[in-house]
Design an enzyme around this catalytic site. Structure first.
Site, short mmCIF file in Angstrom:
data_model
loop_
_atom_site.label_atom_id
_atom_site.label_comp_id
_atom_site.label_asym_id
_atom_site.label_seq_id
_atom_site.Cartn_x
_atom_site.Cartn_y
_atom_site.Cartn_z
N LYS A 10 52.13 45.84 48.24
CA LYS A 10 52.97 46.02 47.06
C LYS A 10 54.38 45.46 47.32
CE LYS A 10 50.50 50.27 45.67
NZ LYS A 10 50.68 51.72 45.37
N TYR A 50 45.99 49.00 36.62
CA TYR A 50 46.12 50.46 36.67
C TYR A 50 45.65 51.12 35.37
CZ TYR A 50 48.67 50.58 41.15
OH TYR A 50 49.02 50.51 42.49
N ASN A 123 54.42 53.29 48.45
CA ASN A 123 53.52 53.54 49.57
C ASN A 123 52.89 52.27 50.13
OD1 ASN A 123 51.84 53.05 47.45
ND2 ASN A 123 50.90 55.09 47.39
N HIS A 126 48.04 49.00 48.19
CA HIS A 126 46.97 49.50 47.31
C HIS A 126 45.65 49.15 47.98
CE1 HIS A 126 44.32 50.06 43.85
NE2 HIS A 126 43.78 48.92 44.21
N GLU A 137 38.20 45.27 40.53
CA GLU A 137 39.54 44.79 40.92
C GLU A 137 39.48 43.37 41.49
OE1 GLU A 137 41.56 49.16 41.83
OE2 GLU A 137 41.13 47.82 43.51
O1 CDP Z 1 46.91 54.20 45.45
P1 CDP Z 1 45.97 55.39 45.47
O2 CDP Z 1 44.56 55.04 45.07
O3 CDP Z 1 46.05 56.10 46.79
O4 CDP Z 1 46.54 56.45 44.41
P2 CDP Z 1 46.31 56.58 42.82
O5 CDP Z 1 46.16 58.04 42.52
O6 CDP Z 1 45.23 55.67 42.36
O7 CDP Z 1 47.71 56.11 42.22
C1 CDP Z 1 48.05 54.75 42.14
C2 CDP Z 1 49.49 54.57 42.57
O8 CDP Z 1 50.34 55.21 41.62
C3 CDP Z 1 49.86 55.22 43.90
O9 CDP Z 1 49.52 54.45 45.02
C4 CDP Z 1 51.37 55.40 43.76
O10 CDP Z 1 52.07 54.19 44.07
C5 CDP Z 1 51.51 55.68 42.26
N1 CDP Z 1 51.70 57.11 41.97
C6 CDP Z 1 52.99 57.59 41.67
O11 CDP Z 1 53.93 56.80 41.69
N2 CDP Z 1 53.20 58.91 41.40
C7 CDP Z 1 52.18 59.78 41.37
N3 CDP Z 1 52.42 61.06 41.08
C8 CDP Z 1 50.87 59.33 41.66
C9 CDP Z 1 50.67 57.98 41.97
MG MG Z 2 43.70 54.54 43.22
#
Ligand code: CDP
Ligand code: MG
Length: 159
Positions: A10, A50, A123, A126, A137
């Site tokens: 990212k 997303y 973080n 992805h 994806e």
């Molecule tokens: O990336 P991952 O699959 O671990 O998490 P996700 O639940 O699919 O969420 C996608 C991305 O959204 C995360 O990696 C975070 O960068 C962001 N996110 C956020 O900014 N705040 C949250 N409360 C949850 C997710």
């Molecule tokens: Mg995810």
């Protein structure tokens, strides 16, 4: 058992010059890079990537973050690639991501902080969450011509 999965470094990972570090960690377990490019995505593309999160409270911040700078997109291939990459990447929230994982070792954002500020959890990486997500994806991010087939030295000389 041999799968392909999508990894995105990212904008925070690119800006922090962690591209090489992330690739090293993924390559050293034996995963093979079969696609890779640098891309700047717009809001429309972010919504497609997303799609599952568009209605959520954190989406606005996430969209701003993911469109803020170039991303390095990678397709990795290997045994149980989806699961292996998620293991190496670690949990979504860096605060609680285990040490030894990319998110646990290189980031420290918490939901408590980012939710209060209305910004995205930075973080670094992805990674597709399931085989189905990976297939969707990879189709979104890469054309067939951009996915390459070749043998690594291990495949050529070991087996
Ligand atoms: O990336 P991952 O699959 O671990 O998490 P996700 O639940 O699919 O969420 C996608 C991305 O959204 C995360 O990696 C975070 O960068 C962001 N996110 C956020 O900014 N705040 C949250 N409360 C949850 C997710
Ligand atoms: Mg995810």
């Amino acid at each position: 058992m041999i799968e392909q999965t999508l990894v995105l470094i990212k904008p925070d990972g690119v800006e922090r010059a962690l591209v090489g570090e992330v690739l090293t960690r993924l390559e050293r377990v034996g995963l093979k890079i079969v696609g890779m490019k640098m891309v700047l995505v717009d809001k429309n593309f972010a919504r497609r990537h997303y799609a599952a999160h568009v209605e959520k409270g954190f989406y606005k911040g996430l969209e701003k973050f993911i469109t803020s700078g170039p991303i390095v997109a990678i397709v990795l291939e290997g045994l149980h690639a989806v699961e292996q990459v998620r293991k190496i990447v670690g949990g979504t929230e860096p605060r609680t991501a285990l040490p030894g994982t990319i998110r646990g070792d290189y980031a420290h954002h918490s939901y408590e902080y980012t939710d209060k500020k209305g910004i995205a959890i930075k973080n670094l990486v992805h990674a597709s969450g399931s085989k189905k997500e990976a297939e969707e994806e990879i189709t979104l991010w890469f054309s067939e011509k951009e996915i390459h087939s070749y043998q690594t030295v291990h495949e050529k000389h070991t087996f």
